[in-house]
Design a protein around this motif. Structure first.
Motif, PDB file in Angstrom:
ATOM      1  N   ILE A 243       0.837  -1.380   0.222  1.00 28.78           N
ATOM      2  CA  ILE A 243       0.524   0.038  -0.126  1.00 28.78           C
ATOM      3  C   ILE A 243       0.520   1.271   0.054  1.00 28.78           C
ATOM      4  O   ILE A 243       1.959   1.421   0.504  1.00 28.78           O
ATOM      5  N   SER A 244       0.117   2.061  -0.710  1.00 28.51           N
ATOM      6  CA  SER A 244       1.235   2.945  -1.369  1.00 28.51           C
ATOM      7  C   SER A 244       0.466   4.450   0.025  1.00 28.51           C
ATOM      8  O   SER A 244      -0.467   4.415  -0.957  1.00 28.51           O
ATOM      9  N   GLU A 245       1.354   5.759   0.108  1.00 29.58           N
ATOM     10  CA  GLU A 245       0.679   6.697   0.185  1.00 29.58           C
ATOM     11  C   GLU A 245       0.841   7.232  -0.500  1.00 29.58           C
ATOM     12  O   GLU A 245       1.602   7.532  -1.180  1.00 29.58           O
TER      13      GLU A 245
ATOM     14  N   LEU B  75      -5.330  -1.195  -6.256  1.00 26.18           N
ATOM     15  CA  LEU B  75      -6.277  -0.703  -5.313  1.00 26.18           C
ATOM     16  C   LEU B  75      -6.068   0.961  -5.499  1.00 26.18           C
ATOM     17  O   LEU B  75      -5.592   1.828  -5.824  1.00 26.18           O
ATOM     18  N   VAL B  76      -7.989   1.359  -5.910  1.00 27.71           N
ATOM     19  CA  VAL B  76      -7.797   2.597  -6.295  1.00 27.71           C
ATOM     20  C   VAL B  76      -8.865   2.925  -5.952  1.00 27.71           C
ATOM     21  O   VAL B  76      -9.707   2.886  -5.914  1.00 27.71           O
ATOM     22  N   GLU B  77      -8.909   4.023  -4.841  1.00 32.37           N
ATOM     23  CA  GLU B  77     -10.149   4.328  -4.820  1.00 32.37           C
ATOM     24  C   GLU B  77     -10.987   3.775  -3.460  1.00 32.37           C
ATOM     25  O   GLU B  77     -11.799   3.571  -3.816  1.00 32.37           O
ATOM     26  N   GLU B  78     -10.037   2.971  -2.681  1.00 29.45           N
ATOM     27  CA  GLU B  78     -10.625   1.945  -1.914  1.00 29.45           C
ATOM     28  C   GLU B  78     -11.284   1.103  -2.647  1.00 29.45           C
ATOM     29  O   GLU B  78     -11.710  -0.183  -2.236  1.00 29.45           O
ATOM     30  N   GLU B  79     -10.966   0.455  -3.842  1.00 29.56           N
ATOM     31  CA  GLU B  79     -11.184  -0.801  -4.615  1.00 29.56           C
ATOM     32  C   GLU B  79      -9.859  -1.259  -4.918  1.00 29.56           C
ATOM     33  O   GLU B  79      -9.433  -0.535  -5.952  1.00 29.56           O
ATOM     34  N   TRP B  80     -10.233  -2.719  -5.244  1.00 31.17           N
ATOM     35  CA  TRP B  80      -8.999  -3.480  -5.441  1.00 31.17           C
ATOM     36  C   TRP B  80      -9.174  -4.319  -6.841  1.00 31.17           C
ATOM     37  O   TRP B  80     -10.468  -4.606  -7.692  1.00 31.17           O
ATOM     38  N   ARG B  81      -8.891  -2.889  -7.889  1.00 27.93           N
ATOM     39  CA  ARG B  81      -9.183  -3.655  -9.156  1.00 27.93           C
ATOM     40  C   ARG B  81      -8.196  -4.630 -10.522  1.00 27.93           C
ATOM     41  O   ARG B  81      -7.481  -4.241 -10.090  1.00 27.93           O
TER      42      ARG B  81
ATOM     43  N   ARG C  11      -4.582   7.375  -1.475  1.00 30.68           N
ATOM     44  CA  ARG C  11      -3.604   5.927  -0.933  1.00 30.68           C
ATOM     45  C   ARG C  11      -3.806   5.064  -2.425  1.00 30.68           C
ATOM     46  O   ARG C  11      -4.832   4.989  -2.569  1.00 30.68           O
ATOM     47  N   HIS C  12      -2.834   4.120  -1.998  1.00 30.09           N
ATOM     48  CA  HIS C  12      -3.087   3.513  -3.304  1.00 30.09           C
ATOM     49  C   HIS C  12      -2.649   1.924  -3.478  1.00 30.09           C
ATOM     50  O   HIS C  12      -1.842   2.219  -2.664  1.00 30.09           O
ATOM     51  N   GLY C  13      -2.777   1.057  -3.645  1.00 33.96           N
ATOM     52  CA  GLY C  13      -1.272  -0.343  -3.882  1.00 33.96           C
ATOM     53  C   GLY C  13      -1.530  -0.800  -4.771  1.00 33.96           C
ATOM     54  O   GLY C  13      -1.879  -0.842  -5.759  1.00 33.96           O
ATOM     55  N   TYR C  14      -1.246  -2.342  -4.534  1.00 40.37           N
ATOM     56  CA  TYR C  14      -0.602  -3.116  -5.664  1.00 40.37           C
ATOM     57  C   TYR C  14      -0.273  -4.341  -4.905  1.00 40.37           C
ATOM     58  O   TYR C  14       0.065  -4.824  -3.803  1.00 40.37           O
ATOM     59  N   ARG C  15      -0.570  -6.020  -5.800  1.00 41.42           N
ATOM     60  CA  ARG C  15      -0.994  -6.746  -5.270  1.00 41.42           C
ATOM     61  C   ARG C  15      -0.775  -7.696  -5.950  1.00 41.42           C
ATOM     62  O   ARG C  15      -1.702  -7.562  -7.525  1.00 41.42           O
ATOM     63  N   ASN C  16      -0.299  -8.816  -6.274  1.00 44.74           N
ATOM     64  CA  ASN C  16      -0.564  -9.970  -7.479  1.00 44.74           C
ATOM     65  C   ASN C  16      -1.107 -11.200  -6.295  1.00 44.74           C
ATOM     66  O   ASN C  16      -0.048 -12.238  -5.175  1.00 44.74           O
ATOM     67  N   ARG C  17      -1.990 -11.666  -6.236  1.00 45.75           N
ATOM     68  CA  ARG C  17      -2.796 -13.074  -5.569  1.00 45.75           C
ATOM     69  C   ARG C  17      -3.000 -14.122  -6.669  1.00 45.75           C
ATOM     70  O   ARG C  17      -2.753 -15.368  -6.661  1.00 45.75           O
TER      71      ARG C  17
END
Length: 193
Positions: free
Chosen positions: A123-125, A145-151, A166-172
């Motif tokens: 998660i990035s500030e 994670l964009v606008e509090e939703e994982w896309r 706030r935004h984020g990146y993940r690999n599931r």
């Protein structure tokens, strides 16, 4: 064609902080990174995670590139970069980063190749106001994670989003995922103005 060799983050951080005339206490207050951690980074005793680098860069009002490579002088537009030679593993587990094109005020962006290992999540500030990211998946699948939703994004898909939130990146998935991340600064970062 010119190549750029990376320089060490400890000296760059110390140099930027001193140019601003900030003490470690002031820098800690502006970045949200503890004085102890900043001191360890400046002494080369600790390797910061990407999240910590982002916090420091945002607090200093500089692109993250400023903490990774010395400023380039304006010159030729032609610049050759090889991701295989630039890939590094920051302290943050599960990610490799290759800074393909460092920030230059005349262009207004920096470009990274990022490789996320299986189960990676970060998660990035928020960055400075007006910063926009453009992410394209080159291999595998990721979620942003964009606008509090994982896309979800698959290979060949891209997403542009405001990175001043706030935004984020993940690999599931069970495989590495590789993305290009172009970070555009609407206005020159404060240290470049």
């Amino acid at each position: 064609m010119k190549a750029i060799s990376p320089v060490d983050t400890p000296n760059l951080l110390r140099s930027i902080r001193r140019d601003l005339g900030w003490s470690l206490d002031q820098t800690a207050a502006r970045t949200g990174v503890s004085k102890a951690m900043l001191g360890q980074i400046e002494r080369g005793e600790s390797t910061p995670t990407v999240a910590t680098l982002w916090k420091i860069a945002t607090g200093l009002g500089v692109p993250m590139t400023a903490l990774l490579e010395a400023n380039r002088e304006d010159g030729d537009v032609l610049l050759f970069r090889d991701a295989s030679e630039l890939r590094v593993r920051p302290a943050q587990e599960g990610m490799q980063r290759a800074l393909l094109f460092p920030y230059e005020a005349r262009f207004g962006f920096e470009l990274y190749e990022l490789t996320f290992a299986p189960a990676f999540e970060s998660i990035s500030e928020p960055h400075e106001i007006g910063v926009v990211e453009h992410v394209t998946v080159l291999h595998g699948e990721v979620e942003l994670l964009v606008e509090e939703e994982w896309r979800p994004l698959k290979q060949g898909q891209s997403l542009r989003f405001p990175a001043d939130r706030r935004h984020g990146y993940r690999n599931r998935t069970r495989d590495d995922a590789v993305v290009m991340d172009l970070i555009h600064y609407r206005f020159a970062p404060s240290s470049q103005r």
